[in-house]
Design an enzyme around this catalytic site. Structure first.
Site: not given
Length: 712
Positions: A397, A427, A457, A586, A614
């Site tokens: 991303r 996505r 990823h 999380r 994250h």
């Protein structure tokens, strides 16, 4: 004692009762709703600055939209296909949908109660959302002029009748359902005949319209765009009188299912799927409370919506607008979090170039406390360095105006070998990544779209430089995306290194992603989908051995989600052997901690605060020096078996110590941490310790200033 005896596969006996397989786990989707509830709690918390509470409320909405369009959509597809098999948590698709619908409805009601309370508090600060009727004549006249000059030309009324079929409604867009009657119709037979039309509220315009101020007033008033359109809707339908006008919104199935193996061109296949997404089956219909029955029946019939997909909302639909609304309010800094500018890492701040630093030592950075500019500079310096021969990078991303893209293009244009593995199946970022891919190809970069059937990823960059009579490899490995914007909002770790083992593994990884290469014998990395899970099991088994031998054994892991059944079972096995396990998860957690005889030695906390937690970090080893790893992967089935993921060791003792301190501070958080109970519920951590907020220590001192000090 054998492994089978330590951990029976279907049930264990605890205190005379049997814990069945289904009860050993928390359902993934129900766990996700609990996470979104924790976000909602931040909006409800009076200690959170007022405008930030609105921001959290907006996040609840966007989270729920994605959940409906992907997770619930998938369950509905299974149910319609007649799939009745239970998952490992004991739910059939239809049974789970029923449970999710009830819990979601309760959450939405709570969300809108919070919204109304926050509006009352905002009004006390001099900012209000008003109605057209509450305005004076001058204000109404000004807004009517604004409607006629700016809004009216953009609107398109769409009648629905025999000659004009029901229009294609876009997912997550706001519409108005208009019920009309003819003004001059005096026929008794047609006295009750109504006509329906649909008007899209233009998303290109701001959702809130500022109201001209009253004389000598410093207060700010706004009117919702749809309310202004409703007030003037009659201008679009001359010869008809308006019986009713109400807002509605649909959410469609947005999950892509490209035929990767059968596609001749993956880029074209993804573009075809993006067009198909616009016509995805409706999953959820939200309507304004009090909607006219004729309009409701039309929508439900045309969209073929079942009762479970219908929500009546008491308030404005799609609270996602709140983020831009409060973000644009001027002079209200006292109602926001204090500003904290990321600092440039001191290791690189005084150096002439970054690579000279990395020849001497590894450097760890932690965003957003440290600036993402250091990653941009890593690429820009490599692009400008005449001795750099190649740059290889993965992109999942990327931000809109990415400096990284410019740097890669500049490097290729200067003659360097630039290879970029772009994940075009990320996505909701598919279209943007396709555009980046084409831009990079145009600049001369070699663009690869990853491996068939797998998402790429992993977050890694490799720079190859000629130095004297040899080549040296410089590597950046991160836990988060190469995205300047999210790096200011997400906590992520990044490692810069020239360690030869990491460099060799980085080269091998890119060779596997871009060409034909037999599986590599990794020196440093663990790589999914083949090697990551076995490596994690190997490390956990080592700790089990320590525990069974009476030696200290511990696992501390930080991640976004934990849902893979076999990974959970392995952690249960470790708990039963006596390994102390502390998890910082999380979001989704399907593991049930604190069950006697099963997970007594497991503690799970979740931290929801200003920044989105994250980072994926693993610290393991109670019998000696702890090993510390950073990773791109959560412990979910998709990460461990359907993606190219990367886990990288941190070799430098000082950097390992820094990450251990960070994990310890997370575990000691008693301000924003919530602990997961064996029932599946979360409660705020309460103890007698001094308040410790791991994202901000000693009041508002940011974390990065404190991670060098040992936490006890």
């Amino acid at each position: 004692m054998g492994k089978k005896d330590r951990f029976p596969s279907l049930a264990i006996r605890t205190g005379g009762s049997i814990v069945t397989s289904a009860k050993k786990y928390i359902n993934r989707d129900l766990s996700w709703l609990e996470f979104n509830r924790r976000v909602l709690e931040e909006a409800e918390d009076p200690e959170t600055p007022l405008l930030e509470r609105f921001q959290f409320l907006s996040i609840v909405q966007s989270n729920l939209d994605e959940f409906m369009s992907v997770r619930v959509a998938g369950l509905q597809a299974q149910s319609k296909a007649g799939y009745t098999k239970t998952d490992f948590t004991g739910y059939t698709p239809q049974g789970l949908i029923t449970r999710l619908v009830k819990k979601t409805a309760r959450m939405v009601r709570e969300q809108y109660r919070t919204y109304r309370e926050l509006l009352r508090l905002l009004a006390k600060e001099g900012v209000s959302l008003t109605t057209f009727a509450e305005l004076n004549v001058e204000q109404q006249t000004a807004l009517t002029t604004y409607f006629k000059e700016i809004i009216y030309p953009v609107l398109t009324p769409m009648a629905v009748d025999q000659s004009r079929p029901f229009p294609l409604l876009h997912s997550k867009e706001l519409y108005l359902a208009v019920v009309l009657k003819q003004e001059d119709d005096s026929s008794d037979d047609d006295e009750d005949k109504t006509f329906c039309a649909i008007v899209q509220v233009p998303s290109i315009l701001a959702r809130t319209v500022i109201v001209p101020g009253r004389k000598n007033s410093r207060k700010l008033s706004y009117l919702l765009l749809e309310d202004l359109i409703k007030e003037h809707i009659g201008l679009l339908f001359s010869g008809y009188k308006t019986e009713a006008v109400h807002a509605f919104r649909i959410t469609r199935n947005s999950d892509l299912t490209p035929n990767e193996e059968g596609a001749e061109d993956l880029l074209q296949e993804i573009e075809k799927e993006l067009r198909r997404r616009r016509r995805g089956l409706p999953v959820r219909l939200e309507v304004e409370k009090g909607i006219h029955q004729d309009a409701l029946e039309l929508l439900q019939d045309e969209l073929e919506m079942e009762h479970e997909g219908f929500d009546e909302i008491e308030g404005p639909l799609d609270l996602g607008f709140l983020s831009k609304f409060v973000g644009g309010l001027p002079n209200y800094e006292h109602l926001r979090y204090p500003k904290h500018e990321p600092v440039y890492p001191e290791e690189f701040d005084e150096a002439e170039d970054m690579l000279s630093v990395l020849r001497e030592k590894d450097v760890l950075v932690y965003h957003p406390y440290e600036s993402f500019e250091v990653v941009d500079d890593f690429i820009l310096e490599a692009a400008a360095d005449p001795n750099v021969l190649a740059i290889k990078m993965t992109l999942y991303r990327v931000s809109v105006n990415s400096v990284l893209i410019q740097g890669l293009a500049r490097a290729a244009e200067s003659g360097k070998q630039v290879t970029v593995v772009v994940e075009i199946k990320a996505r909701f970022d598919e279209a943007r990544n396709i555009a980046w891919a084409r831009q990079l190809e145009k600049a001369g970069c070699h663009v690869v779209f990853g491996l068939v059937g797998l998402k790429t990823h992993a977050k890694i960059t490799l720079v190859v430089r000629k130095e004297a009579d040899t080549l040296r490899r410089y590597v950046h490995v991160g836990t988060g995306n190469y995205n300047e914007n999210t790096a200011r909002l997400y906590t992520d770790a990044g490692l810069f290194t020239s360690h030869p083992d990491i460099g060799a593994d980085a080269t091998a990884l890119f060779n596997e992603m871009t060409g034909y290469s037999t599986p590599h014998l990794w020196s440093a990395f663990a790589v999914a989908p083949v090697g990551l899970k076995p490596k994690l099991f190997e490390l956990i088994d080592r700790e089990i051995g320590h525990a069974l031998a009476g030696r200290p054994a511990s696992i501390i892991a930080k991640m976004n989600s934990l849902s893979n059944q076999s990974m959970i079972d392995k952690l249960y096995e470790a708990s039963q052997a006596g390994v102390k396990i502390q998890l910082i998860v999380r979001g989704v957690c399907c593991l049930r901690p604190g069950v006697p005889g099963l997970s007594d030695n497991i503690r799970v906390i979740s931290i929801v605060d200003r920044y989105l937690e994250h980072a994926r970090i693993l610290a393991i080893g109670g019998g000696g020096e702890q090993e510390v790893y950073i990773s791109s992967a959560d412990w979910m089935t998709r990460n461990l078996s359907r993606r190219v993921e990367l886990m990288c060791p941190v070799y430098d003792p000082a950097l390992r110590h820094m990450l251990m301190n960070l994990l310890e501070m997370n575990l000691r958080d008693n301000v924003k941490a919530r602990e997961l109970s064996s029932t599946g519920s979360y409660e705020k951590v309460k103890n007698e310790e001094a308040p410790l907020r791991s994202q901000f220590l000693a009041g508002d001192i940011p974390l990065w200033k404190s991670i060098g000090a040992t936490v006890r």
